[in-house]
Design a protein around this motif. Structure first.
Motif, PDB file in Angstrom:
ATOM      1  N   ARG A 178      -3.111   6.013   6.820  1.00  0.00           N
ATOM      2  CA  ARG A 178      -4.333   5.226   6.857  1.00  0.00           C
ATOM      3  C   ARG A 178      -5.117   5.509   8.127  1.00  0.00           C
ATOM      4  N   LEU A 208       0.513   7.583   1.772  1.00  0.00           N
ATOM      5  CA  LEU A 208      -0.851   7.857   2.236  1.00  0.00           C
ATOM      6  C   LEU A 208      -1.053   7.291   3.642  1.00  0.00           C
ATOM      7  N   PHE A 215      -7.515   6.078   3.003  1.00  0.00           N
ATOM      8  CA  PHE A 215      -6.091   6.184   2.689  1.00  0.00           C
ATOM      9  C   PHE A 215      -5.807   7.634   2.304  1.00  0.00           C
ATOM     10  N   LEU A 240      -3.963   2.552  -5.324  1.00  0.00           N
ATOM     11  CA  LEU A 240      -3.465   2.565  -3.943  1.00  0.00           C
ATOM     12  C   LEU A 240      -2.294   1.621  -3.725  1.00  0.00           C
ATOM     13  N   VAL A 270       0.863  -1.175   0.000  1.00  0.00           N
ATOM     14  CA  VAL A 270       0.000   0.000   0.000  1.00  0.00           C
ATOM     15  C   VAL A 270       0.906   1.233   0.000  1.00  0.00           C
TER      16      VAL A 270
END
Length: 397
Positions: free
Chosen positions: A11, A9, A21, A80, A5
């Motif tokens: 979470r 970003l 995200f 993502l 991932v």
């Protein structure tokens, strides 16, 4: 593939079944529904495991067959997911230079936000190493801009300027105070080498043996120390770039106003000849004023606020990198202007002029030929022609 991932970003859980995200609206996404087991599995997508091992981990966590592959596909389609081993041979070579990669990790993370496919961020970052950019003018704007590009991984940043470094050329991130009195181009080249993660070898300017502009240049950035040269560039001086098809971007400071753009894509967007003709159409006195400004003696020390210069250099470097990475920044066909003390940016479209021989003028007959530049005039809601490009220049890398 080693899925992860995108670490850029952050979470957070909006509720028991919805994960968000990213924090900033520009790149944030929401994924739902996400059950408890899948939420726990997300922590394993950190780039340290390949798909076979991830499938084994999923089975141990009680996830049904095919769930891991489906989740990976779902995250990948949403933009993502990244691939810790992707990007091709050039990216692998960059990973083999950990000291260089560590310098560029923030840039790689940022690129991952705009590069949707797994591994694409590293591919774009590694591709920068093969690019050549020339910066013409290395004062307070140009020197900072050149070092920013070198520090962001552009493999070769050539600088061109004459004369010696003056005390007012010095700027944080650009020419150091120790360079005062030295040749301006040599001092700037040392600054570029110091900024580059891999310390590129010494090199000279980017000219072919015939003396013409080198067609191998990915981009030329015109950052003159003379404010008039960015406020009203001489079209004749840039005809070689038009003829060779070399993209070029203008940046600088005139009095208390900073300018970024236009980015000229020969044959596609308006050039500075279009800019000059459009001004003449709008203001019959423009040629008379320009002749006086060009013939008059320039002031010894031009007005160039340090923070304004840094602002212009940063935005111009960002637009240059966006183009070099394969995008189309908003400076294509547009001049962005910002003035002290408010520092509010304004877009000034540069329209293709029907009388300009640069190429776009012929296609632009019948279109708007004025520029949003008058002191009391606006053209709200209109967009420059560059926004309608077919994409020829997008796949630059």
């Amino acid at each position: 593939m080693h899925p992860m991932v995108k670490p850029a970003l952050r979470r957070g859980w909006r509720d028991l079944n919805t994960v968000q995200f990213g924090m900033a609206p520009a790149h944030a996404m929401v994924l739902s529904p996400v059950d408890t087991a899948t939420g726990s599995f997300l922590t394993l997508l950190d780039g340290t495991r390949g798909l076979p091992l991830l499938r084994d981990e999923g089975r141990r966590m009680g996830l049904p067959d095919g769930h891991v592959d489906g989740l990976v596909e779902r995250l990948s389609r949403a933009g993502l997911l990244d691939d810790a081993t992707g990007g091709g041979p050039a990216a692998d070579a960059l990973r083999g230079r950990p000291a260089v990669l560590d310098r560029l990790r923030p840039d790689a993370a940022s690129l991952s936000l705009v590069a949707p496919d797994p591994g694409d961020a590293m591919r774009r970052l590694a591709a920068r190493h093969a690019l050549r950019v020339q910066v013409r003018g290395v004062g307070r704007v140009g020197a900072v801009l050149a070092t920013a590009l070198a520090g962001a991984g552009v493999g070769r940043v050539d600088v061109q300027d004459g004369g010696c470094v003056e005390p007012w050329d010095v700027a944080p991130g650009g020419l150091p105070v120790e360079s005062v009195g030295e040749r301006r181009d040599e001092a700037a080249r040392r600054a570029v080498r110091r900024a580059a993660p891999g310390r590129p070898p010494r090199h000279g300017g980017a000219r072919s043996a015939s003396g013409h502009d080198d067609p191998g240049l990915s981009l030329v950035i015109v950052a003159p120390r003379d404010g008039l040269a960015v406020h009203a560039p001489d079209p004749a001086a840039f005809e070689p770039l038009i003829h060779s098809g070399t993209p070029h971007l203008f940046a600088g400071v005139v009095e208390g106003t900073g300018v970024v753009g236009p980015l000229v894509l020969p044959g596609e967007t308006a050039c500075v000849g279009c800019l000059d003709r459009g001004r003449t159409d709008r203001d019959p006195a423009w040629p008379r004023l320009l002749a006086q400004w060009r013939s008059g003696r320039p002031r010894q020390v031009p007005a160039c606020d340090l923070t304004l210069a840094a602002t212009v250099a940063g935005l111009a470097a960002g637009h240059a990198l966006a183009f070099l990475d394969g995008g189309l920044p908003s400076s294509a066909g547009t001049r962005w202007e910002v003035s002290v003390p408010g520092f509010d940016w304004h877009a000034r479209p540069v329209w293709q002029h029907p009388a300009c021989p640069c190429g776009p003028g012929e296609k632009g007959k019948g279109e708007q030929t004025s520029e949003d530049e008058g002191p009391h005039e606006t053209m709200a809601g209109q967009q420059p022609h560059a926004a309608r490009l077919s994409g020829t220049w997008r796949a630059h890398v």
